[in-house]
Design an enzyme around this catalytic site. Structure first.
Site, PDB file in Angstrom:
ATOM      1  N   SER A  10      61.208  14.340 -31.074  1.00  0.00           N
ATOM      2  CA  SER A  10      60.812  13.435 -29.982  1.00  0.00           C
ATOM      3  C   SER A  10      60.971  11.662 -30.314  1.00  0.00           C
ATOM      4  O   SER A  10      60.383  11.006 -31.706  1.00  0.00           O
ATOM      5  CB  SER A  10      59.017  13.140 -29.207  1.00  0.00           C
ATOM      6  OG  SER A  10      58.962  12.378 -29.197  1.00  0.00           O
ATOM      7  N   HIS A  35      64.153  14.628 -27.837  1.00  0.00           N
ATOM      8  CA  HIS A  35      63.795  14.872 -26.880  1.00  0.00           C
ATOM      9  C   HIS A  35      63.463  13.397 -26.586  1.00  0.00           C
ATOM     10  O   HIS A  35      62.731  12.615 -27.433  1.00  0.00           O
ATOM     11  CB  HIS A  35      62.079  14.923 -27.320  1.00  0.00           C
ATOM     12  CG  HIS A  35      61.540  15.686 -26.156  1.00  0.00           C
ATOM     13  ND1 HIS A  35      61.347  17.130 -24.973  1.00  0.00           N
ATOM     14  CD2 HIS A  35      60.138  14.711 -25.727  1.00  0.00           C
ATOM     15  CE1 HIS A  35      60.230  16.454 -24.172  1.00  0.00           C
ATOM     16  NE2 HIS A  35      59.473  15.774 -24.567  1.00  0.00           N
ATOM     17  N   ASP A  37      61.169  11.048 -24.250  1.00  0.00           N
ATOM     18  CA  ASP A  37      60.235  10.330 -23.207  1.00  0.00           C
ATOM     19  C   ASP A  37      59.872   9.333 -22.091  1.00  0.00           C
ATOM     20  O   ASP A  37      60.248   8.308 -22.915  1.00  0.00           O
ATOM     21  CB  ASP A  37      58.892  10.553 -24.330  1.00  0.00           C
ATOM     22  CG  ASP A  37      58.622  12.131 -25.105  1.00  0.00           C
ATOM     23  OD1 ASP A  37      58.262  13.203 -23.919  1.00  0.00           O
ATOM     24  OD2 ASP A  37      58.587  11.365 -25.937  1.00  0.00           O
ATOM     25  N   MET A  39      57.850   6.905 -19.778  1.00  0.00           N
ATOM     26  CA  MET A  39      56.794   6.880 -19.423  1.00  0.00           C
ATOM     27  C   MET A  39      56.823   5.321 -18.393  1.00  0.00           C
ATOM     28  O   MET A  39      57.284   4.784 -18.716  1.00  0.00           O
ATOM     29  CB  MET A  39      55.522   6.441 -20.209  1.00  0.00           C
ATOM     30  CG  MET A  39      55.611   7.232 -21.144  1.00  0.00           C
ATOM     31  SD  MET A  39      54.749   7.530 -22.843  1.00  0.00           S
ATOM     32  CE  MET A  39      54.715   9.142 -23.232  1.00  0.00           C
ATOM     33  N   HIS A  68      62.811  13.905 -20.568  1.00  0.00           N
ATOM     34  CA  HIS A  68      60.970  14.280 -19.936  1.00  0.00           C
ATOM     35  C   HIS A  68      60.947  13.221 -19.282  1.00  0.00           C
ATOM     36  O   HIS A  68      60.285  12.104 -20.177  1.00  0.00           O
ATOM     37  CB  HIS A  68      60.172  14.564 -21.603  1.00  0.00           C
ATOM     38  CG  HIS A  68      58.586  14.381 -20.893  1.00  0.00           C
ATOM     39  ND1 HIS A  68      57.835  14.976 -21.857  1.00  0.00           N
ATOM     40  CD2 HIS A  68      57.768  15.720 -19.626  1.00  0.00           C
ATOM     41  CE1 HIS A  68      56.651  14.881 -21.535  1.00  0.00           C
ATOM     42  NE2 HIS A  68      56.991  15.480 -20.329  1.00  0.00           N
ATOM     43  N   MET A  70      58.541  11.113 -17.355  1.00  0.00           N
ATOM     44  CA  MET A  70      56.630  10.968 -16.402  1.00  0.00           C
ATOM     45  C   MET A  70      56.742   9.475 -16.040  1.00  0.00           C
ATOM     46  O   MET A  70      55.895   8.841 -16.030  1.00  0.00           O
ATOM     47  CB  MET A  70      55.527  11.332 -17.931  1.00  0.00           C
ATOM     48  CG  MET A  70      55.483  11.801 -19.379  1.00  0.00           C
ATOM     49  SD  MET A  70      55.504  12.256 -20.923  1.00  0.00           S
ATOM     50  CE  MET A  70      56.739  12.043 -21.311  1.00  0.00           C
ATOM     51  N   MET A 139      52.989  21.438 -21.666  1.00  0.00           N
ATOM     52  CA  MET A 139      52.136  20.079 -22.228  1.00  0.00           C
ATOM     53  C   MET A 139      51.235  20.896 -23.412  1.00  0.00           C
ATOM     54  O   MET A 139      49.574  21.353 -22.457  1.00  0.00           O
ATOM     55  CB  MET A 139      51.604  19.267 -21.383  1.00  0.00           C
ATOM     56  CG  MET A 139      52.624  18.300 -20.772  1.00  0.00           C
ATOM     57  SD  MET A 139      53.502  17.395 -21.201  1.00  0.00           S
ATOM     58  CE  MET A 139      53.225  16.712 -22.967  1.00  0.00           C
ATOM     59  N   GLY A 144      51.345  10.763 -22.330  1.00  0.00           N
ATOM     60  CA  GLY A 144      51.297   9.670 -22.214  1.00  0.00           C
ATOM     61  C   GLY A 144      51.524   8.662 -23.850  1.00  0.00           C
ATOM     62  O   GLY A 144      51.910   7.291 -23.959  1.00  0.00           O
ATOM     63  N   PHE A 145      51.205   9.288 -24.781  1.00  0.00           N
ATOM     64  CA  PHE A 145      51.211   8.946 -26.070  1.00  0.00           C
ATOM     65  C   PHE A 145      51.499  10.139 -27.119  1.00  0.00           C
ATOM     66  O   PHE A 145      51.110  11.259 -27.027  1.00  0.00           O
ATOM     67  CB  PHE A 145      49.794   9.214 -26.833  1.00  0.00           C
ATOM     68  CG  PHE A 145      49.801   7.815 -25.586  1.00  0.00           C
ATOM     69  CD1 PHE A 145      49.713   6.477 -26.011  1.00  0.00           C
ATOM     70  CD2 PHE A 145      48.686   8.147 -24.836  1.00  0.00           C
ATOM     71  CE1 PHE A 145      48.850   5.599 -24.824  1.00  0.00           C
ATOM     72  CE2 PHE A 145      48.053   6.879 -23.587  1.00  0.00           C
ATOM     73  CZ  PHE A 145      48.429   5.589 -24.146  1.00  0.00           C
ATOM     74  N   ASP A 177      55.198  20.563 -25.920  1.00  0.00           N
ATOM     75  CA  ASP A 177      54.866  19.493 -26.082  1.00  0.00           C
ATOM     76  C   ASP A 177      53.405  18.916 -26.454  1.00  0.00           C
ATOM     77  O   ASP A 177      53.367  18.832 -25.672  1.00  0.00           O
ATOM     78  CB  ASP A 177      55.645  18.700 -25.122  1.00  0.00           C
ATOM     79  CG  ASP A 177      55.871  17.690 -25.591  1.00  0.00           C
ATOM     80  OD1 ASP A 177      55.874  16.940 -26.698  1.00  0.00           O
ATOM     81  OD2 ASP A 177      56.741  16.640 -24.454  1.00  0.00           O
ATOM     82  N   GLY A 178      53.294  18.667 -27.525  1.00  0.00           N
ATOM     83  CA  GLY A 178      52.087  18.144 -27.632  1.00  0.00           C
ATOM     84  C   GLY A 178      51.333  18.469 -29.220  1.00  0.00           C
ATOM     85  O   GLY A 178      51.198  19.595 -29.463  1.00  0.00           O
ATOM     86  N   SER A 200      55.350  12.908 -33.762  1.00  0.00           N
ATOM     87  CA  SER A 200      54.584  12.195 -35.122  1.00  0.00           C
ATOM     88  C   SER A 200      54.960  13.512 -36.506  1.00  0.00           C
ATOM     89  O   SER A 200      55.271  12.611 -37.046  1.00  0.00           O
ATOM     90  CB  SER A 200      53.210  12.303 -35.021  1.00  0.00           C
ATOM     91  OG  SER A 200      53.166  13.121 -34.705  1.00  0.00           O
TER      92      SER A 200
HETATM   93  C1  DX5 Z   1      53.642  12.805 -25.459  1.00  0.00           C
HETATM   94  C2  DX5 Z   1      55.098  12.997 -25.681  1.00  0.00           C
HETATM   95  C3  DX5 Z   1      55.535  13.906 -26.223  1.00  0.00           C
HETATM   96  C4  DX5 Z   1      55.226  12.943 -27.407  1.00  0.00           C
HETATM   97  C5  DX5 Z   1      54.881  14.335 -28.201  1.00  0.00           C
HETATM   98  O1  DX5 Z   1      53.767  12.483 -23.851  1.00  0.00           O
HETATM   99  O2  DX5 Z   1      55.343  13.969 -23.942  1.00  0.00           O
HETATM  100  O3  DX5 Z   1      56.609  14.280 -26.125  1.00  0.00           O
HETATM  101  O4  DX5 Z   1      56.375  12.086 -28.039  1.00  0.00           O
HETATM  102  O5  DX5 Z   1      54.347  13.981 -30.050  1.00  0.00           O
HETATM  103  P1  DX5 Z   1      53.524  14.199 -30.541  1.00  0.00           P
HETATM  104  O6  DX5 Z   1      54.759  15.346 -31.489  1.00  0.00           O
HETATM  105  O7  DX5 Z   1      53.212  13.184 -31.954  1.00  0.00           O
HETATM  106  O8  DX5 Z   1      51.803  15.054 -30.489  1.00  0.00           O
HETATM  107 ZN    ZN Z   2      57.358  14.608 -24.300  1.00  0.00          ZN
END
Ligand code: DX5
Ligand code: ZN
Length: 224
Positions: A10, A35, A37, A39, A68, A70, A139, A144-145, A177-178, A200
């Protein structure tokens, strides 16, 4: 059928000031998918990147771009992402008024279609559309983060969706994811996932290749 495991890096946790270099580096380090993201500060409380950035990174890699969404609404922007080089486009059912139509739109535009279920969203959303999907994305944090903790009850959900996919007898990817890290990826795979988003965990490490290799080593311990 033995499962193929895939790691989706990601780029939400990449250094955006050097995004192109980061994409090249993470694919060279062994990531299977990029990936991406998206938002909108409406469906989720954060704002990121759109089709123009997708188009900018497209020439840098042959790896599939896993978009992805959102965002709400979703339909208007889907053709833009397809033109920008997305391979997979996933969206949340709460963000579309007509889920079947949105899935059709993604496929008509030549992309693989995924449905994303938030931690508290029921898997009954798959009841009538699983046969139209290429991917289900669960998820394991609230969207969101980056950098949030894996929500443990996602493991039960993974087992339930794995069973549905196996019963359907089609090759539908099951992505999570997450909060995916080296130390929990094995357990997540045992619960049924085959595709693992990590942001991360990879971009927060000094050695991307070492981290991805450690994830693959953990996956190698998982019975097929
Ligand atoms: C969150 C995203 C994820 C995010 C995952 O809303 O959809 O793809 O980047 O981050 P980590 O791997 O740090 O949880
Ligand atoms: Zn994602």
């Amino acid at each position: 059928m033995p499962r193929t495991f895939r790691i989706a890096a990601s780029i939400l946790s990449a250094d955006f000031a050097r995004l192109g270099e980061e994409v090249t580096r993470v694919v060279e380090a062994g990531a299977d998918l990029v990936h991406f993201d998206v938002m909108d500060n409406h469906y989720v409380p954060n704002l990121t990147i759109g089709p123009m950035v997708c188009e900018a990174i497209r020439p840098l890699t042959k790896a599939a771009i896993d978009v992805h969404l959102m965002i709400k609404p979703v339909d208007r922007i889907i053709p833009d992402f397809a033109k920008a080089g997305a391979d997979i486009i996933s969206f949340h059912p709460e963000a579309s008024e007509h889920v079947d139509r949105t899935i059709g739109l993604i496929r008509e535009n030549g992309c693989k279609a995924g449905l994303v279920l938030n931690p508290a969203t029921s898997i009954t959303h798959l009841d009538f559309v699983l046969s139209q999907l290429d991917l289900v994305l669960l998820m394991s944090v609230n969207p969101g983060f980056g950098g949030q903790r894996f929500i443990p009850y996602t493991l039960d959900k993974l087992r339930a969706v794995r069973q549905r996919i196996d019963e359907a007898g089609r090759d539908v990817w099951l992505e999570v994811d997450g909060g995916v890290k080296v130390d929990n990826i094995g357990e997540i795979a045992r619960a049924g996932a085959d595709t693992f988003v990590a942001g991360s965990a990879i971009f927060g490490a000094a050695d991307y290749a070492g981290t991805i290799a450690a994830m693959r080593a953990a996956l190698a311990q998982v019975p097929a």
